[in-house]
Each structure stands twice: as structure tokens, then as C-alpha cells.
Design an enzyme around this catalytic site. Sequence first.
Site, PDB file in Angstrom:
ATOM      1  N   ARG A  28       0.848  -1.182   0.000  1.00 41.77           N
ATOM      2  CA  ARG A  28       0.000   0.000   0.000  1.00 41.77           C
ATOM      3  C   ARG A  28       0.890   1.240   0.000  1.00 41.77           C
ATOM      4  O   ARG A  28       1.698   1.426   0.900  1.00 41.77           O
ATOM      5  CB  ARG A  28      -0.869  -0.042   1.258  1.00 41.77           C
ATOM      6  N   THR A  80      -0.765   7.612  -1.028  1.00 44.04           N
ATOM      7  CA  THR A  80      -2.076   7.529  -1.694  1.00 44.04           C
ATOM      8  C   THR A  80      -2.964   6.461  -1.076  1.00 44.04           C
ATOM      9  O   THR A  80      -4.171   6.451  -1.302  1.00 44.04           O
ATOM     10  CB  THR A  80      -1.900   7.176  -3.177  1.00 44.04           C
ATOM     11  N   ASP A  93       0.830  -2.517  12.238  1.00 46.66           N
ATOM     12  CA  ASP A  93       1.184  -2.980  10.892  1.00 46.66           C
ATOM     13  C   ASP A  93       1.434  -4.485  10.939  1.00 46.66           C
ATOM     14  O   ASP A  93       2.429  -4.946  11.505  1.00 46.66           O
ATOM     15  CB  ASP A  93       2.438  -2.234  10.414  1.00 46.66           C
ATOM     16  N   ASP A  97       4.826  -5.822   9.464  1.00 45.16           N
ATOM     17  CA  ASP A  97       5.978  -5.515  10.326  1.00 45.16           C
ATOM     18  C   ASP A  97       5.975  -6.393  11.572  1.00 45.16           C
ATOM     19  O   ASP A  97       7.032  -6.852  12.028  1.00 45.16           O
ATOM     20  CB  ASP A  97       5.937  -4.043  10.755  1.00 45.16           C
TER      21      ASP A  97
END
Length: 210
Positions: free
Chosen positions: A105, A109, A201, A204
Site C-alpha cells: 500500500r 495515496t 502494521d 511488520d
Amino acid sequence: MNNKVHIMDHPLLQHKLSILRDEATGVKEFREIVGEMAALMCYEATRDLPLADVEVKTPVATGTFRRLAGKKLAIVPILRAGLGMVDGILTLIPSAKVGHIGLYRDPNTLEPVEYYCKMPGDIAEREVIILDPMLATGGSATAAIQFLKNYGVKNMKLMNILAAPEGIDRVQKDHPEVDIYVAAVDEKLNDHGYIVPGLGDAGDRIFGTK
Ligand code: PRP
Ligand code: URA
């Protein structure tokens, strides 16, 4: 046709998800729990698999019993984080084929960017379960579904551990025939497109990057 959202609020899933959410949970435990949750969710997501009668001779008698009717399955993790769910699914469906879609991603944006794809040659004939722990804006999931449609796949399910309402709305709008299996739907997205309260995340935390 409107897709169904299967929210799997089984106590084992809720317990494990609360450990994933905890910022103090380390890589090893996080990775193990993502795999365990995928296996538990697989149980529900495969509930509609067709069965066929087979005759079996037990040590005592012969009877007619039921086995899977040989429906061809494939799982497709969205890289990276979806990889964390693969082994959990394969413990239950060891003969499933595995395709990979690499999407990340764009942090500005929030649009998905494709960087890798490798599918089994007969993917169009298979029922596919797409794997990704997170459904946030829904951009990655809708892109992956469209990608598989372009390959000729007709039957797909989407499996996420955690979703935001925005992501569910997006998949329902763009791909109304794809059922979604999720352990929880959180409150909202923040300004950076992260699920709130979420778990951070997922990629991660699974791979120990950051
Ligand atoms: C995360 C996650 C999903 C995506 C969800 O991946 O694993 O693929 O974000 O967000 P969306 O619904 O708004 O598209 P990320 O892009 O961080 O890549 P990674 O798995 O490589 O960390
Ligand atoms: N991707 C993640 O890994 N976490 C979020 O909260 C949103 C997108």
C-alpha cells in the site's frame, strides 16, 4: 447478489486476537497466533465444501461414510502479511495449491501497488481463499480479487483477521459476490489508513521489520 460477512466471534479467536492487539506481544508469539487463527478460521470458511459418499470397511463392519468430493482449492496470500496465514491453512488442507500476489500500500495515496504474482496454472478451475490479516481501506483486497477474476477465477472467499467498516463496504461494493470471513470488525480507520484500535502494521509485526 450481496456478499455475506461472516464475523467469527468464537472465544478462542477473540482471545488470540486480543494478544495480537497487545503492543507488548513479540514477533514469535504474533507469528504463531496469526497461523493459529488462520487455521481456526479455515474451519468455518470451508464449511460449505461438498461431500461424497464412500464405502469404508472398518475393522468391525462396512458402511457408507462421507469424504470431501475432491473440490479443488487454492489459497492466495497477499504478500507480505498474508504469508503469515498460509501454514495454518495448510495444516488443515495440505493439498491446497498456493498462489502469491505481491501488493503493498503506497503510504501517501493508500492505493495498492502490485509487484509480484505467481499462480498455479489451473487457478481458474479452483475455489480460492484469499488471505490477508488486514482489511483496511479495502484497496488491496479489491485489487487482489480483480486480479484473480482476470485470471478466470469464479469462486473466491476473502479471509481477514481484522477489518475496518470502510474495507468491508469497499469489497461489498466492488465485488458483491465474494464472501468475507473475519474475526472482528473494528471502529474505523485513522488518517493514515490504519485500523483503530487495530493491531498496528501486520506485516511488520509478523516479520519483525520496522
Ligand atoms: C497491509 C495489509 C494489507 C493492506 C491492507 O499490507 O497486509 O495487504 O495493508 O490495507 P488496505 O485494505 O488499505 O489496502 P501492506 O501494504 O502494509 O504491505 P505488507 O504486507 O508488505 O506489510
Ligand atoms: N495494514 C496494516 O497492516 N494495518 C492496518 O491497520 C492497516 C493496514
